[in-house]
Design a protein around this motif. Structure first.
Motif, PDB file in Angstrom:
ATOM      1  N   LEU A   9      65.843  37.172  31.283  1.00  0.00           N
ATOM      2  CA  LEU A   9      65.098  35.916  31.135  1.00  0.00           C
ATOM      3  C   LEU A   9      65.868  34.903  30.287  1.00  0.00           C
ATOM      4  N   GLY A  10      66.562  35.380  29.267  1.00  0.00           N
ATOM      5  CA  GLY A  10      67.391  34.489  28.463  1.00  0.00           C
ATOM      6  C   GLY A  10      68.525  33.876  29.269  1.00  0.00           C
ATOM      7  N   VAL A  11      69.136  34.669  30.154  1.00  0.00           N
ATOM      8  CA  VAL A  11      70.201  34.160  31.011  1.00  0.00           C
ATOM      9  C   VAL A  11      69.642  33.133  31.993  1.00  0.00           C
ATOM     10  N   VAL A  12      68.465  33.406  32.550  1.00  0.00           N
ATOM     11  CA  VAL A  12      67.842  32.463  33.488  1.00  0.00           C
ATOM     12  C   VAL A  12      67.555  31.136  32.796  1.00  0.00           C
TER      13      VAL A  12
ATOM     14  N   SER B 157      66.704  32.984  21.547  1.00  0.00           N
ATOM     15  CA  SER B 157      65.523  33.657  20.991  1.00  0.00           C
ATOM     16  C   SER B 157      64.978  34.704  21.961  1.00  0.00           C
ATOM     17  N   SER B 158      65.069  34.453  23.250  1.00  0.00           N
ATOM     18  CA  SER B 158      64.642  35.452  24.224  1.00  0.00           C
ATOM     19  C   SER B 158      65.520  36.693  24.154  1.00  0.00           C
ATOM     20  N   LYS B 159      66.809  36.486  24.037  1.00  0.00           N
ATOM     21  CA  LYS B 159      67.742  37.616  23.948  1.00  0.00           C
ATOM     22  C   LYS B 159      67.541  38.401  22.653  1.00  0.00           C
ATOM     23  N   ILE B 160      67.383  37.687  21.546  1.00  0.00           N
ATOM     24  CA  ILE B 160      67.167  38.366  20.262  1.00  0.00           C
ATOM     25  C   ILE B 160      65.840  39.119  20.273  1.00  0.00           C
ATOM     26  N   GLY B 161      64.806  38.485  20.800  1.00  0.00           N
ATOM     27  CA  GLY B 161      63.505  39.161  20.893  1.00  0.00           C
ATOM     28  C   GLY B 161      63.570  40.407  21.752  1.00  0.00           C
ATOM     29  N   GLY B 162      64.312  40.346  22.837  1.00  0.00           N
ATOM     30  CA  GLY B 162      64.459  41.515  23.698  1.00  0.00           C
ATOM     31  C   GLY B 162      65.178  42.653  23.009  1.00  0.00           C
ATOM     32  N   VAL B 163      66.234  42.323  22.283  1.00  0.00           N
ATOM     33  CA  VAL B 163      66.982  43.355  21.567  1.00  0.00           C
ATOM     34  C   VAL B 163      66.117  43.976  20.465  1.00  0.00           C
ATOM     35  N   VAL B 164      65.390  43.141  19.738  1.00  0.00           N
ATOM     36  CA  VAL B 164      64.543  43.658  18.646  1.00  0.00           C
ATOM     37  C   VAL B 164      63.412  44.522  19.205  1.00  0.00           C
ATOM     38  N   PHE B 165      62.747  44.038  20.249  1.00  0.00           N
ATOM     39  CA  PHE B 165      61.636  44.790  20.835  1.00  0.00           C
ATOM     40  C   PHE B 165      62.132  46.077  21.484  1.00  0.00           C
ATOM     41  N   GLY B 166      63.296  46.006  22.140  1.00  0.00           N
ATOM     42  CA  GLY B 166      63.882  47.213  22.725  1.00  0.00           C
ATOM     43  C   GLY B 166      64.270  48.220  21.661  1.00  0.00           C
ATOM     44  N   ALA B 167      64.830  47.736  20.549  1.00  0.00           N
ATOM     45  CA  ALA B 167      65.188  48.633  19.452  1.00  0.00           C
ATOM     46  C   ALA B 167      63.948  49.263  18.822  1.00  0.00           C
TER      47      ALA B 167
ATOM     48  N   ASP C 273      69.219  26.189  24.668  1.00  0.00           N
ATOM     49  CA  ASP C 273      70.067  27.204  24.040  1.00  0.00           C
ATOM     50  C   ASP C 273      69.283  28.031  23.023  1.00  0.00           C
ATOM     51  N   VAL C 274      68.397  27.386  22.295  1.00  0.00           N
ATOM     52  CA  VAL C 274      67.568  28.093  21.317  1.00  0.00           C
ATOM     53  C   VAL C 274      66.581  29.016  22.030  1.00  0.00           C
ATOM     54  N   MET C 275      65.993  28.529  23.128  1.00  0.00           N
ATOM     55  CA  MET C 275      65.053  29.369  23.890  1.00  0.00           C
ATOM     56  C   MET C 275      65.772  30.584  24.468  1.00  0.00           C
TER      57      MET C 275
ATOM     58  N   ASP D 199      69.056  29.956  30.202  1.00  0.00           N
ATOM     59  CA  ASP D 199      70.337  29.321  29.886  1.00  0.00           C
ATOM     60  C   ASP D 199      70.941  28.639  31.113  1.00  0.00           C
ATOM     61  N   ARG D 200      70.822  29.254  32.262  1.00  0.00           N
ATOM     62  CA  ARG D 200      71.400  28.672  33.477  1.00  0.00           C
ATOM     63  C   ARG D 200      70.560  27.524  34.036  1.00  0.00           C
ATOM     64  N   GLN D 201      69.285  27.501  33.727  1.00  0.00           N
ATOM     65  CA  GLN D 201      68.436  26.402  34.198  1.00  0.00           C
ATOM     66  C   GLN D 201      68.776  25.104  33.479  1.00  0.00           C
ATOM     67  N   ASP D 202      69.144  25.234  32.220  1.00  0.00           N
ATOM     68  CA  ASP D 202      69.513  24.085  31.390  1.00  0.00           C
ATOM     69  C   ASP D 202      68.422  23.007  31.395  1.00  0.00           C
ATOM     70  N   MET D 203      67.187  23.475  31.271  1.00  0.00           N
ATOM     71  CA  MET D 203      66.042  22.553  31.193  1.00  0.00           C
ATOM     72  C   MET D 203      65.319  22.806  29.881  1.00  0.00           C
ATOM     73  N   SER D 204      64.686  21.782  29.358  1.00  0.00           N
ATOM     74  CA  SER D 204      63.938  21.963  28.128  1.00  0.00           C
ATOM     75  C   SER D 204      62.454  22.058  28.451  1.00  0.00           C
ATOM     76  N   LEU D 205      61.752  22.735  27.604  1.00  0.00           N
ATOM     77  CA  LEU D 205      60.315  22.881  27.744  1.00  0.00           C
ATOM     78  C   LEU D 205      59.683  22.158  26.565  1.00  0.00           C
ATOM     79  N   ALA D 206      59.048  21.022  26.835  1.00  0.00           N
ATOM     80  CA  ALA D 206      58.401  20.210  25.810  1.00  0.00           C
ATOM     81  C   ALA D 206      59.388  19.797  24.722  1.00  0.00           C
ATOM     82  N   GLY D 207      60.631  19.526  25.110  1.00  0.00           N
ATOM     83  CA  GLY D 207      61.617  19.045  24.165  1.00  0.00           C
ATOM     84  C   GLY D 207      62.349  20.125  23.397  1.00  0.00           C
ATOM     85  N   LEU D 208      62.084  21.415  23.692  1.00  0.00           N
ATOM     86  CA  LEU D 208      62.797  22.493  23.006  1.00  0.00           C
ATOM     87  C   LEU D 208      64.210  22.609  23.559  1.00  0.00           C
ATOM     88  N   ASP D 209      65.126  22.968  22.706  1.00  0.00           N
ATOM     89  CA  ASP D 209      66.510  23.143  23.104  1.00  0.00           C
ATOM     90  C   ASP D 209      66.640  24.397  23.977  1.00  0.00           C
TER      91      ASP D 209
END
Length: 173
Positions: free
Chosen positions: A28-31, A50-60, A45-47, A33-43
């Motif tokens: 989902l983080g890769v998707v 954060s998706s990748k970090i959340g996945g790693v933390v939740f998986g761990a 790259d940050v989204m 990143d490749r969409q390069d669209m913002s959601l309500a003005g959010l960056d």
């Protein structure tokens, strides 16, 4: 006994689930990143990050819970302390995810979450701390262990009652 096989199954399921959650969140983080669209003005790259970090933390987190279940299966002893807290929290997480999955994903995801919840609860309930094989203290032993002589538990009475004698009854003049 059903305890060890349940612990093995819970360990495998939690490891697979941790890997699946981490992979899904990474995807989902890769998707994003490749969409390069913002959601309500959010960056974006940050989204993505954060998706990748959340996945790693939740998986761990799920992998750590799986490690606790694996140790329970290997030792054939009840989880204690932080391990027990982790398994209880994993059960709560699966109950909440099951409730959300019913409405958002469907009944199959709900069924999976309930089965994993039931396995974790079965693991926690079948290992009773006092009756588990290999537990250090018998049920009637005092906290310090050992005997106080004459076959009585650690300073207690021979009948296994309270080692403290009650105070005398008050007298009225």
């Amino acid at each position: 006994m059903v305890r060890r096989p349940v612990a093995w199954v819970v360990a495998v399921v939690l490891f697979v689930e941790g890997l699946g959650i981490a992979a899904l969140q990474w995807f989902l983080g890769v998707v994003v990143d490749r969409q390069d669209m913002s959601l309500a003005g959010l960056d974006p790259d940050v989204m993505s990050l954060s998706s990748k970090i959340g996945g790693v933390v939740f998986g761990a987190y799920f992998a750590l819970c799986g490690l606790v279940a694996l140790l329970v299966a290997l030792r054939d002893r009840a989880p204690a302390g932080l391990g027990r807290i982790l398994l209880i929290s994993a059960a709560v997480v699966h109950a909440l995810l099951g409730a959300f999955a019913w409405g958002l994903v469907g009944w199959t995801a709900f069924l999976f979450m309930v089965v994993v919840l039931a396995l974790i609860v079965l693991l926690l309930m079948t290992y009773d701390a006092q009756g588990a094989p290999g537990s250090e203290e018998p049920v009637d032993a005092a906290p310090g262990g050992g005997t106080g002589g004459e076959g009585s538990p650690a300073g207690g009475s021979p009948a296994g009652g309270s080692p403290v004698t009650p105070p005398p009854a008050p007298t009225t003049p």
